[in-house]
Scaffold this active site. Structure first.
Site, mmCIF file in Angstrom:
data_model
loop_
_atom_site.group_PDB
_atom_site.id
_atom_site.type_symbol
_atom_site.label_atom_id
_atom_site.label_comp_id
_atom_site.label_asym_id
_atom_site.label_seq_id
_atom_site.Cartn_x
_atom_site.Cartn_y
_atom_site.Cartn_z
ATOM 1 N N LYS A 10 0.863 -1.184 0.000
ATOM 2 C CA LYS A 10 0.000 0.000 0.000
ATOM 3 C C LYS A 10 0.899 1.233 0.000
ATOM 4 O O LYS A 10 1.355 1.670 1.055
ATOM 5 C CB LYS A 10 -0.889 -0.006 1.247
ATOM 6 C CG LYS A 10 -2.274 0.642 1.055
ATOM 7 C CD LYS A 10 -2.275 2.088 0.696
ATOM 8 C CE LYS A 10 -1.864 2.952 1.875
ATOM 9 N NZ LYS A 10 -1.803 4.385 1.458
ATOM 10 N N GLU A 33 10.010 2.182 10.461
ATOM 11 C CA GLU A 33 10.960 3.283 10.219
ATOM 12 C C GLU A 33 10.128 4.557 10.235
ATOM 13 O O GLU A 33 9.339 4.779 9.320
ATOM 14 C CB GLU A 33 11.683 3.078 8.891
ATOM 15 C CG GLU A 33 12.594 1.869 8.904
ATOM 16 C CD GLU A 33 13.424 1.758 7.643
ATOM 17 O OE1 GLU A 33 14.236 0.835 7.564
ATOM 18 O OE2 GLU A 33 13.268 2.615 6.736
ATOM 19 N N CYS A 82 13.496 11.550 6.137
ATOM 20 C CA CYS A 82 13.408 11.340 7.594
ATOM 21 C C CYS A 82 14.747 11.573 8.277
ATOM 22 O O CYS A 82 14.808 11.756 9.479
ATOM 23 C CB CYS A 82 12.948 9.920 7.868
ATOM 24 S SG CYS A 82 14.087 8.736 7.148
ATOM 25 N N GLU A 88 9.059 17.386 14.303
ATOM 26 C CA GLU A 88 9.446 17.143 12.913
ATOM 27 C C GLU A 88 8.601 18.013 11.986
ATOM 28 O O GLU A 88 7.377 17.995 12.063
ATOM 29 C CB GLU A 88 9.251 15.672 12.559
ATOM 30 C CG GLU A 88 9.613 15.345 11.111
ATOM 31 C CD GLU A 88 9.331 13.913 10.755
ATOM 32 O OE1 GLU A 88 8.155 13.495 10.787
ATOM 33 O OE2 GLU A 88 10.306 13.182 10.451
HETATM 34 N N1 LIG Z 1 12.397 6.451 9.277
HETATM 35 C C1 LIG Z 1 12.334 6.362 7.959
HETATM 36 O O1 LIG Z 1 13.080 5.617 7.305
HETATM 37 C C2 LIG Z 1 11.316 7.201 7.238
HETATM 38 C C3 LIG Z 1 11.387 7.245 5.839
HETATM 39 C C4 LIG Z 1 10.468 8.045 5.156
HETATM 40 C C5 LIG Z 1 9.487 8.766 5.836
HETATM 41 N N2 LIG Z 1 9.447 8.690 7.174
HETATM 42 C C6 LIG Z 1 8.459 9.465 7.904
HETATM 43 O O2 LIG Z 1 7.209 9.423 7.166
HETATM 44 C C7 LIG Z 1 6.535 10.674 7.314
HETATM 45 C C8 LIG Z 1 6.166 11.212 5.959
HETATM 46 O O3 LIG Z 1 5.543 10.202 5.194
HETATM 47 P P1 LIG Z 1 3.954 10.119 5.148
HETATM 48 O O4 LIG Z 1 3.337 11.468 5.319
HETATM 49 O O5 LIG Z 1 3.557 9.304 3.953
HETATM 50 O O6 LIG Z 1 3.631 9.270 6.456
HETATM 51 P P2 LIG Z 1 2.192 8.739 6.881
HETATM 52 O O7 LIG Z 1 2.405 8.022 8.145
HETATM 53 O O8 LIG Z 1 1.165 9.796 6.828
HETATM 54 O O9 LIG Z 1 1.800 7.677 5.720
HETATM 55 C C9 LIG Z 1 2.667 6.633 5.420
HETATM 56 C C10 LIG Z 1 1.838 5.509 4.807
HETATM 57 O O10 LIG Z 1 0.984 4.982 5.804
HETATM 58 C C11 LIG Z 1 -0.366 4.970 5.345
HETATM 59 N N3 LIG Z 1 -1.196 5.129 6.531
HETATM 60 C C12 LIG Z 1 -1.550 6.269 7.157
HETATM 61 N N4 LIG Z 1 -2.307 6.008 8.246
HETATM 62 C C13 LIG Z 1 -2.432 4.648 8.306
HETATM 63 C C14 LIG Z 1 -3.113 3.741 9.193
HETATM 64 N N5 LIG Z 1 -3.804 4.182 10.234
HETATM 65 N N6 LIG Z 1 -3.046 2.409 8.925
HETATM 66 C C15 LIG Z 1 -2.348 1.942 7.859
HETATM 67 N N7 LIG Z 1 -1.693 2.749 6.983
HETATM 68 C C16 LIG Z 1 -1.735 4.087 7.217
HETATM 69 C C17 LIG Z 1 -0.410 6.101 4.354
HETATM 70 O O11 LIG Z 1 -1.503 5.955 3.472
HETATM 71 C C18 LIG Z 1 0.933 5.949 3.664
HETATM 72 O O12 LIG Z 1 0.871 4.935 2.695
HETATM 73 C C19 LIG Z 1 7.501 11.576 8.055
HETATM 74 O O13 LIG Z 1 7.174 11.594 9.432
HETATM 75 C C20 LIG Z 1 8.867 10.916 7.889
HETATM 76 O O14 LIG Z 1 9.749 11.197 8.928
HETATM 77 C C21 LIG Z 1 10.345 7.924 7.911
HETATM 78 O O1 LIG Z 2 13.175 9.342 4.473
HETATM 79 C C1 LIG Z 2 13.827 8.400 4.914
HETATM 80 C C2 LIG Z 2 14.802 7.706 4.144
HETATM 81 C C3 LIG Z 2 15.086 6.414 4.340
HETATM 82 C C4 LIG Z 2 16.110 5.840 3.545
HETATM 83 C C5 LIG Z 2 16.375 4.504 3.502
HETATM 84 O O2 LIG Z 2 15.624 3.615 4.169
HETATM 85 C C6 LIG Z 2 17.489 3.956 2.694
HETATM 86 O O3 LIG Z 2 18.284 4.742 2.115
HETATM 87 O O4 LIG Z 2 17.582 2.696 2.629
#
Ligand SMILES: NC(=O)c1ccc[n+]([C@@H]2O[C@H](COP(=O)([O-])OP(=O)(O)OC[C@H]3O[C@@H](n4cnc5c(N)ncnc54)[C@H](O)[C@@H]3O)[C@@H](O)[C@H]2O)c1
Ligand SMILES: O=C/C=C/C=C(\O)C(=O)O
Length: 490
Positions: A182, A258, A292, A394
């Protein structure tokens, strides 16, 4: 040359078939607000059907494949992405508005590497064994075997859509699982193209399934609540991770999270000044700050503080903001108007909290179609206390706050004073200090005189609100497999 004009309607991919959803939603370009595509939204029944198809595929031909045979298929998926490289570039650009060069040098090459790396790691991994002499002179021989977890739910975010989806898919499939993916509702295009590649490679029906939709009350939540899923691999907001944890708690499902970060960059006076300025400009503004791992907190040793602020201001103002296919473009828009509203709310909050605005803090006016997009300027603040919300929460945009510090112990305490624990970048020429500090920083990842330099064999992940577990190298093999120990009395 990649083009990012409107694409056709995007379907679901369930049990080896491309199908419509029960309704559609719009995919809007963050560059200029034009309609990129209409996207099929999966109903709860369709999500359940995808999970059942994935469950059934485990006992079909896929479940009989040897590890080398699965690895060979993963390489064919990588070949398929390579063969359609420019289409994948166009898909990422269409959804995110990122510079084409970024998609061409990071997103698509990493998707290929994600499949190839884990195909090879799976094919060359060895298991553990040991012998235990018995009092009666006999011997116990113990050895382990890896088995698939089963059906893995893969839920990915919008900031590095293809990279982060395939970062999970590569090891999940290489270890013999079946998956229901998804992707974010903001970035459906490259995942749909990947489904075409999977279909063309001939993965057995049900092995890879793709559902589009939203989170709560939509495809994302429906997926996490399916009883047949064995695990959830999720990347996204910390609060979403918490919601998913609650959804799977009754079934005690395995999770790999993550999540978010509020990462620090620390610049000592003895650092290579120009390298540190370039490094922090990259770690604060890369992908328009939508990574992130980005440094939204910057601490600079006091003797070079004013000089560093001036130099970073100059770098930020020199960044080229423009259309994805413009020569030399370095920054694209934020992913959506909704996300820009969030970032702009922090620009307003910073004013309320009393920040000194060094540069940015507003929306660039282009006088063309981009004024219908989701653009902001790179922004730098100083002057806030460590308790300010803009320094603790964040933001996920091209923004950082710079604060001076006087010694190692002070800056270490301030860096660790966070609800997050994902990444940190240290800039210093003293090797001893680098090692000393790196092991005392409470994050899953520390870069020294570098940032976002990646070896896919290393553990990746964070602590506290930044996540649970590690992926990368053997850590991915461990998460995406069930390890059994077999003990034989010889
Ligand atoms: N740690 C990492 O490696 C990493 C990498 C990329 C992004 N992020 C974090 O992600 C965030 C930005 O991405 P985003 O806005 O897409 O995040 P988000 O949590 O809003 O959505 C991520 C995914 O989860 C789905 N989702 C949302 N609520 C859900 C629920 N209740 N049940 C199941 N699925 C659900 C969304 O549709 C989307 O596909 C930032 O906080 C960023 O720090 C972390
Ligand atoms: O936004 C977060 C980025 C994550 C990156 C990785 O998980 C990667 O480079 O493998």
């Amino acid at each position: 040359m990649a083009t990012y004009q409107s694409a056709p309607d995007l379907p679901l991919y369930i049990d080896g078939q491309f199908v419509d959803g029960f309704r559609q939603f719009d995919n809007i370009s963050p560059v200029d607000g034009h309609l990129v595509s209409r996207v099929a939204e999966a109903s709860e029944a369709q999500v359940a059907a995808a999970v059942k198809a994935a469950q059934a595929a485990l006992s079909g031909p896929w479940g009989q494949l040897s590890v080398p045979a699965r690895a060979a298929l993963m390489h064919r998926v990588a070949d398929g992405i390579e063969a359609r490289f420019e289409e994948f570039v166009a898909a990422e650009v269409a959804d995110t508005g990122r510079p084409e060069n970024l998609a061409r040098t990071l997103d698509v090459p990493r998707a290929i590497a994600n499949f190839r790396t884990f195909a090879d790691l799976a094919a060359t991994s060895v298991s553990e064994c040991c012998e235990t002499p018995q009092a009666d002179g006999g011997l116990l021989f113990n050895y382990t075997v890896r088995k698939p977890l089963g059906v893995v739910a893969v839920i990915s975010p919008w900031n590095l859509p293809l990279l982060l989806l395939t970062w999970k898919l590569g090891p999940a499939l290489a270890m013999g699982n079946t998956v229901v993916c998804k992707p974010s509702e903001e970035t459906p295009s490259s995942a749909t193209l990947l489904a075409e590649v999977m279909h063309a490679v001939g993965l057995p029906a049900g092995v890879f399934n793709l559902i589009h939709g939203f989170g709560p009350g939509s495809a994302g939540e429906f997926l996490t609540r399916q009883p047949e899923i064995a695990a959830v691999s999720f990347t996204g907001e910390s609060r979403t991770g918490s919601a998913i944890m609650k959804a799977v708690a009754d079934g005690v499902k395995e999770v790999s999270f993550e999540l978010g970060g509020k990462n620090a960059a620390v610049v000592f006076a003895d650092a290579d000044f120009d390298a540190a300025v370039a490094g922090v400009a990259r770690s604060s503004f890369f992908n328009t700050g939508q990574v992130c791992l980005c440094s939204e907190r910057v601490y600079v040793e006091r003797p070079i503080f004013d000089r560093f602020v001036a130099a970073l201001k100059e770098r930020a103002e020199a960044l080229k903001i423009g259309y994805p296919n413009e020569a030399g473009v370095e920054l694209g828009p934020l992913v959506s108007q909704k996300h820009r509203d969030k970032v702009l709310s922090y620009f307003a909050l910073a004013r309320t909290e009393g920040a000194n605005l060094i540069t940015g803090g507003d929306v660039p006016l282009f006088g063309d179609a981009r004024d219908n997009g989701s653009w902001v300027r790179p922004t730098i603040w100083t002057g806030l206390g460590d308790d300010a919300r803009c320094v603790r929460e964040e933001i996920f945009g091209p923004v950082c706050h710079i604060a001076p510090f006087d010694d190692e112990e002070e800056v270490l305490a301030r860096v660790n004073d966070s609800q997050y624990g994902l990444a940190c970048a240290l800039w210093t020429s003293q090797v001893g200090r680098a090692h000393r500090l790196a092991r005392r920083v409470h994050t899953g990842i520390v870069w020294v005189n570098s940032w976002y330099a990646r070896d896919l064999r290393t553990p990746f992940g964070g602590s506290k609100l930044s996540g649970m577990g590690r992926e990368g190298g053997r850590h991915s093999l461990d998460f995406y497999s069930e390890i059994s120990n077999i003990c034989i009395k010889l």
